[in-house]
Design a protein around this motif. Structure first.
Motif, PDB file in Angstrom:
ATOM      1  N   MET A 109       0.850  -1.193   0.000  1.00 11.03           N
ATOM      2  CA  MET A 109       0.000   0.000   0.000  1.00 11.03           C
ATOM      3  C   MET A 109       0.888   1.245   0.000  1.00 11.03           C
ATOM      4  O   MET A 109       1.867   1.323   0.735  1.00 11.03           O
TER       5      MET A 109
ATOM      6  N   ASP B 241      -2.158   5.464  -2.719  1.00 10.05           N
ATOM      7  CA  ASP B 241      -3.336   4.632  -2.471  1.00 10.05           C
ATOM      8  C   ASP B 241      -4.203   5.229  -1.374  1.00 10.05           C
ATOM      9  O   ASP B 241      -5.440   5.220  -1.465  1.00 10.05           O
TER      10      ASP B 241
ATOM     11  N   THR C 277      -7.547   3.657  -2.736  1.00 10.82           N
ATOM     12  CA  THR C 277      -7.300   2.347  -3.348  1.00 10.82           C
ATOM     13  C   THR C 277      -6.380   1.521  -2.456  1.00 10.82           C
ATOM     14  O   THR C 277      -5.677   0.632  -2.920  1.00 10.82           O
ATOM     15  N   SER C 278      -6.400   1.801  -1.175  1.00  8.91           N
ATOM     16  CA  SER C 278      -5.468   1.185  -0.219  1.00  8.91           C
ATOM     17  C   SER C 278      -5.841  -0.232   0.169  1.00  8.91           C
ATOM     18  O   SER C 278      -5.003  -0.990   0.655  1.00  8.91           O
TER      19      SER C 278
ATOM     20  N   PRO D 244      -4.166  -3.720  -2.758  1.00  6.96           N
ATOM     21  CA  PRO D 244      -3.933  -2.301  -3.016  1.00  6.96           C
ATOM     22  C   PRO D 244      -3.873  -2.001  -4.516  1.00  6.96           C
ATOM     23  O   PRO D 244      -3.232  -2.721  -5.279  1.00  6.96           O
ATOM     24  N   GLY D 245      -4.591  -0.949  -4.910  1.00  9.03           N
ATOM     25  CA  GLY D 245      -4.610  -0.518  -6.296  1.00  9.03           C
ATOM     26  C   GLY D 245      -5.714  -1.113  -7.135  1.00  9.03           C
ATOM     27  O   GLY D 245      -5.963  -0.634  -8.237  1.00  9.03           O
TER      28      GLY D 245
ATOM     29  N   SER E  39      -8.569   5.646   5.103  1.00  6.45           N
ATOM     30  CA  SER E  39      -7.249   5.970   4.553  1.00  6.45           C
ATOM     31  C   SER E  39      -6.746   7.344   4.985  1.00  6.45           C
ATOM     32  O   SER E  39      -5.560   7.520   5.274  1.00  6.45           O
TER      33      SER E  39
END
Length: 406
Positions: free
Chosen positions: A142, A146, A151-152, A196-197, A205
């Motif tokens: 992560m 992210d 998008t973590s 992640p992603g 987050s």
């Protein structure tokens, strides 16, 4: 003076922004009056106790009204300087603060989160298989980026009812009595909801970004926000709590949701939390947040104070999801992506409300909302404390403000 210690009885009031007649700014006075009339109807129907609406164009305020009551149980009218829980409108402020550290060279967007918070090393992803939760190694680490674009692989306890969400729900993660360090370590102990992603999942987050700010700066989140964002912008009434002297200025919701009857319970703005939540802990006023918006409209500066660079802000207000990231939930309407702390409009159509490509914005769970429209040189700050009505009022204020743009 830290953000947690703002709003004392002797603190100077936030300076106002220049105001002009709406017609001189390309705004229709009759349509703006129609907007006020529409919100008066909502107040009369009992949708929300009261609202404030500030509409600015070309750097000047063309309309600023406070309507209805500040609290359903009090006699005070809503005022321009009423104080609101802004919840997730904290996130853009913290996102700007972390990008200031990027500009200082203290971190990179590609840095792994574990570089600053070691508990995030060797994260596992929770995968449901055969009705059981299995943990598999994350395909990659992560990163700070992210966290900024959600998008973590982290989530919020109220964003689903899967096994990972239930782990959040059964923990102390919502406590305002733990430190930012304790909160980050707790979140790091939970499985991720995805690699992640891979996916956009609205999450805690930005709380983790707040902890990174503390680690890198050596200061509390509140102290750093005050030093780098709030004090330079003269946002004198924004902090993680407000003083008892301001008890008569607090905007409050109905005790029960007017549409569902569900109990409404928001945090006490006079109570100073141990955890300074980067994802949703600030209280503020309409004018304070308007100064933040004007800084964004100006490309990162206000009154000669540079908060963030123009190109850095450009990066923040660009879509960082692209076609390959799955967007979960309903927070991002069709025709929208997400940048570094803001939602971003990517299509002129598709969404069920007006706007411009390049417009960026975010909101708070209790009903607050703002947007910046660079194409129209327009920004709006809307404040209320109506959690259950927030989706409705966000769309309503968009429709009404854009109807007034000549």
């Amino acid at each position: 003076m830290t953000a947690a210690a703002l709003n004392t009885a002797t603190a100077p009031k936030t300076p106002s922004l220049p105001e002009a007649k709406p017609e001189t700014l390309g705004l229709s006075r009759p349509r703006l009056q129609a907007m006020s009339d529409a919100f008066k109807r909502e107040i009369d129907k009992g949708t929300v106790p009261g609202v404030t609406v500030l509409v600015a164009r070309r750097g000047q305020i063309g309309w600023f009204e406070a309507l209805g009551k500040q609290s359903p149980t009090g006699s005070a009218s809503m005022a321009r300087d009423s104080i609101f829980r802004i919840f997730s409108m904290t996130k853009p402020i913290v996102s700007v603060a972390i990008m200031a550290l990027v500009e200082d060279g203290h971190l990179l967007l590609s840095d792994p989160v574990a570089k600053f918070i070691p508990e995030f090393a060797d994260q596992k992803v929770g995968v449901v298989s055969g009705g059981k939760l299995e943990l598999v190694p994350a395909r990659r680490a992560m990163t700070v980026q992210d966290l900024l674009r959600h998008t973590s692989g982290l989530t919020y306890e109220h964003q689903g009812d899967g096994p990972v969400h239930k782990i959040y729900q059964d923990s102390r993660v919502r406590s305002r009595k733990i430190t930012n360090a304790e909160h980050a370590a707790l979140v790091a102990s939970f499985p991720l909801v995805c690699h992640p992603g891979d996916e956009f999942n609205y999450s805690r987050s930005t709380d983790i970004l707040g902890r990174i700010i503390e680690v890198v700066s050596g200061k509390s989140l509140g102290a750093f926000l005050t030093e780098r964002v709030l004090a330079p912008l003269q946002m004198t009434e924004t902090g993680f709590a407000t003083n008892e002297a301001n008890a008569g200025r607090l905007a409050e919701p109905f005790a029960a949701d007017p549409w569902t009857g569900d109990k409404v319970a928001l945090f006490n703005m006079l109570e100073r939390p141990v955890m300074e939540s980067g994802g949703g802990g600030l209280v503020s006023t309409t004018m304070d947040y308007a100064r933040f918006c004007l800084m964004l409209r100006n490309g990162g500066t206000l009154d000669g104070n540079r908060i963030i660079g123009r190109k850095t802000l450009e990066l923040m207000a660009s879509d960082h999801l692209g076609p390959d990231v799955v967007t979960n939930g309903t927070l991002l309407s069709p025709g929208h992506g997400f940048g570094l702390g803001f939602a971003v409009r990517t299509e002129p159509g598709i969404a069920p409300f007006p706007g411009s490509v390049g417009q960026y914005f975010w909101s708070g769970i209790a009903g607050t909302f703002f947007w910046i429209d660079p194409k129209e040189d327009l920004f709006t700050v809307f404040m209320t404390q109506g959690p259950g009505q927030r989706d409705y009022t966000r769309t309503l204020v968009r429709d009404l403000v854009y109807a007034a743009v000549d």
